[in-house]
Design a protein around this motif. Structure first.
Motif, PDB file in Angstrom:
ATOM      1  N   ASN A 124       0.817  -1.206   0.000  1.00 12.47           N
ATOM      2  CA  ASN A 124       0.000   0.000   0.000  1.00 12.47           C
ATOM      3  C   ASN A 124       0.853   1.260   0.000  1.00 12.47           C
ATOM      4  O   ASN A 124       0.579   2.222  -0.735  1.00 12.47           O
ATOM      5  N   ALA A 125       1.889   1.258   0.819  1.00 17.40           N
ATOM      6  CA  ALA A 125       2.750   2.436   0.933  1.00 17.40           C
ATOM      7  C   ALA A 125       3.460   2.736  -0.389  1.00 17.40           C
ATOM      8  O   ALA A 125       3.551   3.905  -0.814  1.00 17.40           O
ATOM      9  N   LEU A 129       2.741   6.039  -2.751  1.00 18.91           N
ATOM     10  CA  LEU A 129       3.847   6.904  -3.162  1.00 18.91           C
ATOM     11  C   LEU A 129       3.878   7.028  -4.685  1.00 18.91           C
ATOM     12  O   LEU A 129       4.056   8.130  -5.225  1.00 18.91           O
ATOM     13  N   GLY A 130       3.671   5.910  -5.358  1.00 18.61           N
ATOM     14  CA  GLY A 130       3.658   5.914  -6.816  1.00 18.61           C
ATOM     15  C   GLY A 130       2.572   6.797  -7.396  1.00 18.61           C
ATOM     16  O   GLY A 130       2.766   7.446  -8.434  1.00 18.61           O
ATOM     17  N   SER A 131       1.417   6.847  -6.742  1.00 23.51           N
ATOM     18  CA  SER A 131       0.303   7.664  -7.248  1.00 23.51           C
ATOM     19  C   SER A 131       0.650   9.150  -7.248  1.00 23.51           C
ATOM     20  O   SER A 131       0.151   9.917  -8.070  1.00 23.51           O
ATOM     21  N   GLN A 168      -6.154   9.146  -4.463  1.00 17.89           N
ATOM     22  CA  GLN A 168      -6.206   8.718  -3.067  1.00 17.89           C
ATOM     23  C   GLN A 168      -6.850   7.338  -3.010  1.00 17.89           C
ATOM     24  O   GLN A 168      -7.979   7.155  -3.455  1.00 17.89           O
ATOM     25  N   SER A 169      -6.135   6.373  -2.502  1.00 16.76           N
ATOM     26  CA  SER A 169      -6.626   4.998  -2.424  1.00 16.76           C
ATOM     27  C   SER A 169      -7.754   4.885  -1.410  1.00 16.76           C
ATOM     28  O   SER A 169      -7.930   5.748  -0.548  1.00 16.76           O
ATOM     29  N   LYS A 198      -7.082   0.558  -5.132  1.00 17.00           N
ATOM     30  CA  LYS A 198      -5.971   1.384  -5.587  1.00 17.00           C
ATOM     31  C   LYS A 198      -6.183   2.073  -6.927  1.00 17.00           C
ATOM     32  O   LYS A 198      -5.455   3.023  -7.256  1.00 17.00           O
ATOM     33  N   MET A 199      -7.143   1.638  -7.715  1.00 11.91           N
ATOM     34  CA  MET A 199      -7.356   2.249  -9.026  1.00 11.91           C
ATOM     35  C   MET A 199      -8.803   2.701  -9.220  1.00 11.91           C
ATOM     36  O   MET A 199      -9.074   3.874  -9.413  1.00 11.91           O
ATOM     37  N   PHE A 200      -9.735   1.748  -9.161  1.00 16.55           N
ATOM     38  CA  PHE A 200     -11.148   2.074  -9.354  1.00 16.55           C
ATOM     39  C   PHE A 200     -11.819   2.312  -7.999  1.00 16.55           C
ATOM     40  O   PHE A 200     -12.744   1.589  -7.609  1.00 16.55           O
ATOM     41  N   VAL A 201     -11.331   3.322  -7.298  1.00 18.98           N
ATOM     42  CA  VAL A 201     -11.876   3.621  -5.967  1.00 18.98           C
ATOM     43  C   VAL A 201     -13.353   3.997  -6.052  1.00 18.98           C
ATOM     44  O   VAL A 201     -14.131   3.724  -5.133  1.00 18.98           O
ATOM     45  N   SER A 202     -13.756   4.586  -7.177  1.00 16.00           N
ATOM     46  CA  SER A 202     -15.160   4.966  -7.356  1.00 16.00           C
ATOM     47  C   SER A 202     -16.076   3.747  -7.311  1.00 16.00           C
ATOM     48  O   SER A 202     -17.236   3.847  -6.894  1.00 16.00           O
TER      49      SER A 202
END
Length: 430
Positions: A124-125, A129-131, A168-169, A198-202
């Motif tokens: 997760n960390a 950071l990558g985002s 934001q995850s 991590k990607m499709f948070v919606s």
């Protein structure tokens, strides 16, 4: 050094599972890979012929065996249409474990699967950071699809158009949830999956909105791990077993009626693969997996079959939506009508069916990484079927399929949005 006694036992178990294959060739008619290559080695019948001499073939050319086994989407089309009921997915996953046990894991895979994926806090960390820095290496292509490309990374990722990491995850927004049942009297354990987190948070947020609207209590523990499908698909039983244990430990601490996910692949992994590969686990873990089996449910199925949400009549809105049946959702879980019912609950939309709606989109997880040209050929057929409907939105119940269809539509310049069915239903709630 491979444990030869263990390998011999695994090979015997594999032989016992393959005896039902009659070599009838029915798998040829439904295999999306064979449809593109027309090679016998790429269809289930050819792979089983290879596996019948697996020990000899591994000694002769282990890398070649691995390559042939990995050239498979694990879509389940062959198993779903096998007249003999051969458990093809089970056979191929076990075969990949055998070959990986014999050959060992590459340093890169070991670093990713065992060094990162099995350590949720670190994983997760690193992605959080990558985002924050991904904009340095990527360029936005299409705002409607949310797709990007990267000239810097093109030697590695090719000409893909991809969905970037969320700003934001989900785990950054909501570390954990533990809410009581409301008017529904139901309480769920929510498993958003890696892509939902991590990607499709919606998509994950749409699920939580639906749960709140219907008075469903939610148990979502902190420290959630991957369901294990990337590890077991790569033949890494060590990482897979660790991931299963992490999740079992977390979810065994909560009280809930159902374990619900918005990812068809995660649902199928927990419901189908975990029980199939639990023989060597301690009795406690086996009991936990059995207890979960009947509780695991796709979110579309939960909302329709448990909460009773169904349209009185299909909506006839101004926006046309077409639906893609993901392989795991239809072939593994048998969920087809429920997402369509949820789309029909939104008065803004009208559902129009595409040709070959249940044909694989070509994603296949790591298949897309190692065989992108072939994955793209299969995906372009799906793209053409989408465009032929004239729909403004294509919906599905699998985030991995969302990635693939976004890539195909974005590269074509098609202005068709890609949405999860739960997002379309959540949009109708006020």
């Amino acid at each position: 050094m491979a444990d030869l006694t263990k390998l011999a036992k695994l090979l015997q178990e594999l032989d016992d599972q393959m005896v039902g294959c009659m070599k009838c060739g029915m798998c040829q008619a439904v295999c999306p890979v064979f449809a593109e290559t027309m090679k016998e080695a790429d269809v289930t019948r050819g792979k089983i012929a290879l596996l019948e001499n697996l020990a000899k073939e591994m000694i002769h050319d282990a890398a070649g065996v691995q390559e042939k086994l990995n050239k498979c989407l694990l879509c389940g089309s062959c198993g779903a249409n096998c007249p003999s009921g051969v458990k093809v997915m089970d056979i191929f996953l076990r075969a990949r474990v055998i070959v990986n046990t014999y050959m060992g894991l590459s340093p890169v895979k070991k670093a990713i699967l065992r060094g990162m994926l099995t350590k949720p806090a670190l994983f997760n960390a690193l992605l959080d950071l990558g985002s924050k820095f991904q904009g340095i290496f990527t360029s936005k292509v299409d705002d409607l699809l949310g797709s990007s490309c990267s000239k810097v990374l093109s030697p590695v990722i090719g000409d893909r158009h991809f969905v970037g990491l969320a700003k934001q995850s989900l785990h950054s927004k909501i570390k954990a949830l533990d809410t009581p049942a409301g008017k529904s009297g139901k309480r769920v354990a929510f498993f958003p999956g890696c892509l939902g987190d991590k990607m499709f948070v919606s998509v994950a947020e749409a699920c939580l909105k639906v749960f709140e609207h219907h008075g469903v209590g939610v148990y979502m523990p902190e420290g959630r791990a991957c369901c294990g499908i990337p590890a077991i698909s790569s033949g890494d039983r060590v990482a897979y077993d660790k991931l299963v244990k992490i999740n079992l430990d977390l979810f065994s601490k909560g009280n809930f009626d159902y374990l619900v996910t918005p990812c068809a692949t995660c649902t199928a992994t927990i419901k189908e693969i975990w029980p199939k590969l639990m023989d060597e686990y301690p009795a406690t873990m086996r009991d936990q997996i059995r207890a979960l089996h009947d509780k695991v449910m796709d979110v579309n199925q939960f909302v329709v079959d448990v909460l009773g949400v169904k349209p009185e009549a299909p909506a006839k809105g101004a926006v046309k939506v077409t639906f893609h049946d993901s392989c795991h959702m239809k072939k593994s879980l048998g969920v087809t009508s429920q997402p369509r019912a949820l789309i029909g609950m939104n008065p803004k939309y009208e559902l129009v069916e595409m040709a070959e709606c249940d044909r694989c989109c070509g994603s296949g997880g790591s298949f897309n990484l190692y065989h992108y040209d072939l994955s793209k050929q299969i995906g372009e057929r799906k793209r053409d079927n989408i465009l032929a409907t004239g729909a403004q939105i294509v919906s599905t119940g699998c985030p991995a399929c969302m990635l693939q269809m976004t890539d195909m539509l974005s590269q074509h310049g098609a202005k068709v949005a890609v949405k999860h069915s739960i997002e379309l239903y959540a949009d109708s709630l006020r």
